[in-house]
Scaffold this motif. Structure first.
Motif, short mmCIF file in Angstrom:
data_model
loop_
_atom_site.label_atom_id
_atom_site.label_comp_id
_atom_site.label_asym_id
_atom_site.label_seq_id
_atom_site.Cartn_x
_atom_site.Cartn_y
_atom_site.Cartn_z
N ALA A 173 48.80 29.38 13.02
CA ALA A 173 48.93 28.87 11.44
C ALA A 173 49.61 29.68 10.48
O ALA A 173 50.48 29.20 9.65
CB ALA A 173 47.67 28.48 11.00
N ARG A 174 49.81 31.10 10.87
CA ARG A 174 50.44 32.42 10.21
C ARG A 174 52.00 32.09 10.19
O ARG A 174 52.57 32.24 9.34
CB ARG A 174 49.82 33.64 9.73
CG ARG A 174 50.29 34.21 8.26
CD ARG A 174 49.35 35.81 8.74
NE ARG A 174 50.19 36.85 7.69
CZ ARG A 174 49.46 38.18 7.32
NH1 ARG A 174 48.79 38.56 8.01
NH2 ARG A 174 50.34 38.46 6.37
N LEU A 298 64.50 22.56 17.89
CA LEU A 298 62.62 23.49 17.57
C LEU A 298 61.96 23.01 16.11
O LEU A 298 61.21 23.61 16.88
CB LEU A 298 63.30 24.78 18.63
CG LEU A 298 63.29 24.41 20.24
CD1 LEU A 298 63.77 25.76 21.19
CD2 LEU A 298 61.98 23.54 20.77
N LEU A 299 62.75 23.42 15.54
CA LEU A 299 62.21 23.11 14.60
C LEU A 299 61.47 21.91 14.15
O LEU A 299 60.50 22.17 12.92
CB LEU A 299 63.24 22.47 12.95
CG LEU A 299 64.77 23.73 13.06
CD1 LEU A 299 65.59 23.14 11.79
CD2 LEU A 299 63.96 25.37 12.65
N SER A 300 61.34 21.25 14.66
CA SER A 300 59.81 19.74 14.39
C SER A 300 58.39 20.39 15.58
O SER A 300 57.48 19.95 14.88
CB SER A 300 60.03 19.11 15.35
OG SER A 300 60.49 19.05 17.12
N LEU A 301 58.84 21.57 15.60
CA LEU A 301 57.88 22.95 16.71
C LEU A 301 56.70 23.10 15.52
O LEU A 301 57.09 22.95 14.22
CB LEU A 301 58.06 23.98 17.40
CG LEU A 301 59.24 23.47 19.20
CD1 LEU A 301 59.22 24.51 19.25
CD2 LEU A 301 57.75 22.41 19.62
N PRO A 302 55.12 23.09 15.47
CA PRO A 302 54.53 23.43 14.53
C PRO A 302 55.23 25.09 14.12
O PRO A 302 55.88 26.06 14.50
CB PRO A 302 53.51 23.94 15.57
CG PRO A 302 53.39 23.20 16.40
CD PRO A 302 54.53 22.89 17.14
N GLN A 303 54.92 25.16 12.88
CA GLN A 303 55.79 26.04 11.85
C GLN A 303 54.74 26.95 10.73
O GLN A 303 53.64 25.83 10.83
CB GLN A 303 56.77 25.35 10.17
CG GLN A 303 57.60 25.59 11.52
CD GLN A 303 58.88 26.28 12.83
OE1 GLN A 303 59.32 27.27 12.20
NE2 GLN A 303 58.84 25.53 13.80
N PRO A 304 54.95 27.57 9.96
CA PRO A 304 53.38 27.83 9.14
C PRO A 304 53.82 27.30 8.20
O PRO A 304 53.90 26.29 7.78
CB PRO A 304 54.64 29.65 8.98
CG PRO A 304 55.81 29.94 9.69
CD PRO A 304 56.14 28.60 10.72
#
Length: 307
Positions: A173-174, A298-304
């Motif tokens: 999450a962070r 890969l920017l579509s992966l979960p980000q902060p």
């Protein structure tokens, strides 16, 4: 706990004691299953595709045997032939799957970037770690470690692994998945590389290196599991889970076969440094997925959360 107890059994009894100890545990598990699991209701099971199952199992079995024989001087030609046979069986399986409305394994789900990356991470990190234990066990044995002490090194690994799994949700999450994966790969690769450079480590040093590998491997495995199903539609979750679990179990087999092959080749060419070479190459294999983490898609992966 199992490797530590296994080391004691090997030292006090014999390696066969490890196999005998599995029997009562299996019986207890069966008893608990019968006592706790509700009976299945009436339902129609899907038709088992014999051709698809046979080609998939044969391809994987032949591949593992090929990797084993490629490391043996007298069997390398046969190993190369088996590698080609495994490829042909895999092609036959995939061609059959493309013609089926409901294939045995839904390979089209590999178009999902998260699932594809997660499966590769599991091959390169937990799978390589399991395989690297062949080299590290041999190295520690040559350094004078007993079977019990070698098994006990998995206790700091397990403790660090548990802490990493507990912290992974907050770290995701962070910092986001990409950063957590990078940290995990670097931790495991660092532990493996230092093991390669320190052929006779003190027990405290070896325990620290195993803790690094435990933390790094579990950060990657828990993050990979999150990525594997992130964005997968509900009706595809069952098929995605089948692919994920197949890859997870296969990772341990392929990782062991790959490191065993590297170790066998190193023992032929650099016998004095064979275990160090194998562990160094295991560190390199651990870092392979890093190249994919730099790709823009890969920017579509979960980000902060604040990204």
């Amino acid at each position: 706990l199992a490797p530590a107890l296994g080391g004691l059994l090997v030292q006090w009894l014999s390696w066969r004691g490890v196999l005998w100890a599995s029997l009562p545990l299996a019986l207890v598990a069966i008893g608990l299953l019968l006592a706790w699991m509700p009976a299945d209701g009436e339902r129609r099971a899907p038709h088992l595709q014999a051709y698809a199952l046979a080609t998939a199992m044969s391809a994987l079995g032949v591949l593992l045997l090929a990797l084993t024989w490629l490391g043996e001087p007298g069997h390398r030609a046969a190993g190369a032939v088996l590698l080609l046979i495994a490829l042909l069986l895999a092609v036959a399986h995939l061609r059959h799957a493309r013609r089926q409305v409901h294939p045995l394994l839904r390979w089209s789900l590999l178009s999902h970037r998260g699932l594809r990356l997660a499966m590769l991470v599991y091959l390169a990190v937990p799978g390589v770690f399991i395989g690297s234990q062949l080299a590290s066990t041999l190295q520690l044995h040559q350094a004078g470690y007993s079977a019990a002490r070698i098994g006990a090194l998995m206790l700091p690994w397990a403790l660090a692994s548990a802490l990493a799994i507990t912290a992974s949700k907050r770290l995701l999450a962070r910092f986001g998945a990409v950063r957590v994966l990078r940290i995990g790969m670097l931790l495991q690769a660092t532990g493996l590389l230092l093991m390669a450079l320190l052929p006779q480590p003190l027990f405290a040093v070896a325990a620290t290196l195993f803790a690094l590998m435990g933390a790094g491997g579990s950060l990657c495995s828990s993050t990979a599991q999150t990525l594997a199903f992130h964005g997968v539609e509900g009706d595809a979750l069952g098929d995605a889970s089948a692919l994920w679990n197949l890859n997870r179990q296969l990772s341990f087999c392929l990782g062991t076969a790959a490191i065993a092959l590297l170790l066998a080749l190193a023992m032929q060419w650099l016998p004095a440094r064979a275990t160090s070479v194998a562990l160094g190459l295991a560190a390199v294999l651990t870092l392979l997925p890093l190249a994919l983490l730099h790709r823009p898609q890969l920017l579509s992966l979960p980000q902060p959360e604040n990204a």
